[in-house]
Design a protein around this motif. Structure first.
Motif, PDB file in Angstrom:
ATOM      1  N   GLY A  26      60.734  37.764 110.118  1.00 55.24           N
ATOM      2  CA  GLY A  26      61.903  36.871 109.690  1.00 55.24           C
ATOM      3  C   GLY A  26      62.218  37.320 108.320  1.00 55.24           C
ATOM      4  N   ARG A  27      62.677  36.706 107.450  1.00 54.42           N
ATOM      5  CA  ARG A  27      63.414  37.025 106.092  1.00 54.42           C
ATOM      6  C   ARG A  27      62.195  36.680 105.102  1.00 54.42           C
ATOM      7  NH1 ARG A  27      67.017  34.233 102.667  1.00 54.42           N
ATOM      8  NH2 ARG A  27      68.342  35.735 101.477  1.00 54.42           N
ATOM      9  N   ILE A  28      61.502  37.666 104.389  1.00 57.21           N
ATOM     10  CA  ILE A  28      60.397  37.593 103.708  1.00 57.21           C
ATOM     11  C   ILE A  28      60.853  37.787 102.184  1.00 57.21           C
ATOM     12  CG2 ILE A  28      58.273  38.590 103.081  1.00 57.21           C
ATOM     13  CD1 ILE A  28      58.001  39.338 106.052  1.00 57.21           C
ATOM     14  N   VAL A  72      54.613  33.217 106.192  1.00 62.78           N
ATOM     15  CA  VAL A  72      54.463  34.125 105.083  1.00 62.78           C
ATOM     16  C   VAL A  72      54.269  33.047 103.780  1.00 62.78           C
ATOM     17  CG1 VAL A  72      55.219  36.078 103.904  1.00 62.78           C
ATOM     18  CG2 VAL A  72      55.398  35.944 106.637  1.00 62.78           C
ATOM     19  N   THR A  73      53.166  33.694 103.011  1.00 60.12           N
ATOM     20  CA  THR A  73      53.231  32.967 101.597  1.00 60.12           C
ATOM     21  C   THR A  73      52.827  34.032 100.612  1.00 60.12           C
ATOM     22  OG1 THR A  73      50.583  33.217 101.845  1.00 60.12           O
ATOM     23  CG2 THR A  73      51.611  31.067 102.864  1.00 60.12           C
ATOM     24  N   GLY A  74      53.504  33.634  99.448  1.00 62.66           N
ATOM     25  CA  GLY A  74      53.838  34.790  98.605  1.00 62.66           C
ATOM     26  C   GLY A  74      54.849  35.786  98.895  1.00 62.66           C
ATOM     27  N   GLY A  75      55.021  36.759  97.859  1.00 61.61           N
ATOM     28  CA  GLY A  75      55.781  37.762  97.830  1.00 61.61           C
ATOM     29  C   GLY A  75      55.211  39.056  98.537  1.00 61.61           C
ATOM     30  N   LEU A  91      52.234  43.096 103.227  1.00 62.27           N
ATOM     31  CA  LEU A  91      51.484  42.202 102.943  1.00 62.27           C
ATOM     32  C   LEU A  91      50.152  42.377 103.239  1.00 62.27           C
ATOM     33  CD1 LEU A  91      54.184  40.024 105.339  1.00 62.27           C
ATOM     34  CD2 LEU A  91      53.811  39.689 102.913  1.00 62.27           C
ATOM     35  N   ARG A  92      49.451  41.491 102.612  1.00 56.42           N
ATOM     36  CA  ARG A  92      47.870  41.535 102.660  1.00 56.42           C
ATOM     37  C   ARG A  92      47.653  40.403 103.999  1.00 56.42           C
ATOM     38  NH1 ARG A  92      46.025  46.148 101.481  1.00 56.42           N
ATOM     39  NH2 ARG A  92      46.608  46.581  99.181  1.00 56.42           N
ATOM     40  N   PRO A  93      46.651  40.425 104.858  1.00 55.56           N
ATOM     41  CA  PRO A  93      46.434  39.600 105.879  1.00 55.56           C
ATOM     42  C   PRO A  93      46.346  38.019 105.509  1.00 55.56           C
ATOM     43  CG  PRO A  93      45.279  41.680 106.341  1.00 55.56           C
ATOM     44  CD  PRO A  93      45.754  41.618 105.032  1.00 55.56           C
ATOM     45  N   LEU A 144      49.175  35.555 105.367  1.00 55.93           N
ATOM     46  CA  LEU A 144      49.781  35.096 106.762  1.00 55.93           C
ATOM     47  C   LEU A 144      48.930  34.051 107.040  1.00 55.93           C
ATOM     48  CD1 LEU A 144      50.502  38.480 108.743  1.00 55.93           C
ATOM     49  CD2 LEU A 144      52.099  37.131 107.237  1.00 55.93           C
ATOM     50  N   ARG A 145      49.523  32.796 107.661  1.00 59.08           N
ATOM     51  CA  ARG A 145      48.984  31.594 107.983  1.00 59.08           C
ATOM     52  C   ARG A 145      49.241  31.198 109.398  1.00 59.08           C
ATOM     53  NH1 ARG A 145      46.930  32.397 103.987  1.00 59.08           N
ATOM     54  NH2 ARG A 145      46.343  31.312 101.769  1.00 59.08           N
TER      55      ARG A 145
END
Length: 368
Positions: A259-261, A343-346, A279-281, A284-285
């Motif tokens: 999606g839009r990150i 997705v959490t954070g940038g 991204l780092r693992p 992701l949630r």
């Protein structure tokens, strides 16, 4: 004062091409720097050139503000003020522990040598072991003696050549911490060569990542992990989720299979719109696939349980490889389940380029 400064260092072996290619590296006084890279990148050659065992084709090396290698200067190893801790300890089997540590203290009288050796053994946690022979020690204890020997002459620089390789994983972690504490207590400037990402990130004040004979990024462990210079560095320094993405110049978001990150920093204005999101693992949630906040949903393909956490691999439509999610706590999913992803954070965004990012360098892999 700078502990170690390497400038424009170039080294080649015959017709094999350049092993070190205009390499630059700075280690502030009193810090421990880790040199990290894949096999064949030039790590071991860099260590040997700094130690004086290999003469470079070009470049300059200064230690503690003193030039030891450069135009018209090539000091031999014994005059560089360097202590070396090798992979296997390399203790003299016929000498006692205290005599091993005192070996490089010949200019001092016997009493001073013994006092300094005992001081260093106390520093590395082996007080009272001076009269033992190397074969009476464990592998970890032998490495501590090797460190004491390297520190005893008060060197301007300590070189650590993958010193924990021969130890089991449980012992390595504790010894790494003890070695780091001993170096700090001695105020030593040190350079650790390793191919172990966890070792570099957990032990060093700063990390220099080498690819194809050059330092491609240098900074604190946190800087490298959170702001890698490119996707290759991201995947080499820890686990990474790399996604094809599109982001226009100055965009604050990128469009991906998730999606839009949101981006940690706005996309730069140069180049096209295509690129790679990093991204780092742990960003992701897992969530219910019906959750309106979910970025995407996919099928769990594999679960790797580690006790303190688990890695969950999730396949997404349009992606050849599953994405990896690091999660803690009780697992609520199994292979075959459908899950939502949040997705959490940038994220980091790197535009496509023609530069090589696979880490290969055309060498024969004989140098570590």
């Amino acid at each position: 004062m700078t502990g170690l400064r390497v400038t424009s260092l170039t080294t080649s072996y015959g017709r094999g091409g350049r092993v070190l290619d205009d390499l630059g590296l700075t280690v502030p006084e009193g810090e421990l720097a880790a040199v990290l890279g894949p096999s064949g990148c030039g790590k071991t050659t860099l260590l040997r050139v700094i130690a004086g065992f290999v003469r470079p084709d070009a470049g300059e090396i200064s230690i503690g503000g003193r030039t030891v290698c450069g135009p018209g200067v090539q000091l031999p190893p014994e005059r560089r003020g360097i202590g070396i801790m090798a992979q296997e300890g390399a203790l003299f089997p016929h000498l006692s522990v205290v005599r091993n540590v005192a070996f490089g203290l010949r200019p001092l009288d016997r009493g001073e040598r013994r006092a300094r050796a005992d001081e260093m053994l106390e520093l590395v946690g082996l007080g009272g072991y001076g009269d033992r022979m190397p074969h009476e020690l464990s592998g970890g204890q032998q490495q501590r003696v090797a460190l004491a020997r390297a520190l005893a002459p008060r060197p301007a620089l300590v070189l650590l050549d993958e010193p924990f390789n021969a130890l089991d994983s449980g012992l390595r972690s504790g010894l790494r911490s003890d070695v780091r504490s001993a170096l700090r207590a001695a105020g030593a400037t040190a350079l650790l060569v390793t191919h172990d990402q966890e070792e570099a990130l957990s032990a060093a004040d700063r990390v220099a990542v080498i690819r194809a004979g050059r330092v491609v990024q240098s900074g604190t462990p946190q800087e490298l992990y959170e702001r890698p210079a490119d996707p290759w560095v991201a995947s080499f320094v820890g686990a990474a989720v790399l996604l094809p993405a599109v982001a226009g110049p100055g965009a604050a978001h990128a469009t991906t299979a998730l999606g839009r990150i949101p981006l940690a920093r706005r996309a730069d204005s140069g180049g096209g719109a295509d690129g790679t999101v990093v991204l780092r693992p742990e960003q992701l949630r897992l969530t219910d696939p019906s959750d309106a906040a979910a970025s995407a949903s996919g099928q769990v393909t594999e679960v790797r349980y580690h006790g303190h956490d688990a890695l969950v691999l999730v396949g997404l439509p349009g992606l050849d490889q599953p994405v990896t999610v690091r999660t803690a706590g009780p697992l609520a999913v199994r292979p075959g389940d459908t899950t939502g992803l949040l997705v959490t954070g940038g994220a980091g965004f790197h535009r496509d380029s023609t530069d090589r990012t696979d880490g290969t360098d055309g060498t024969d892999g004989t140098d570590g």
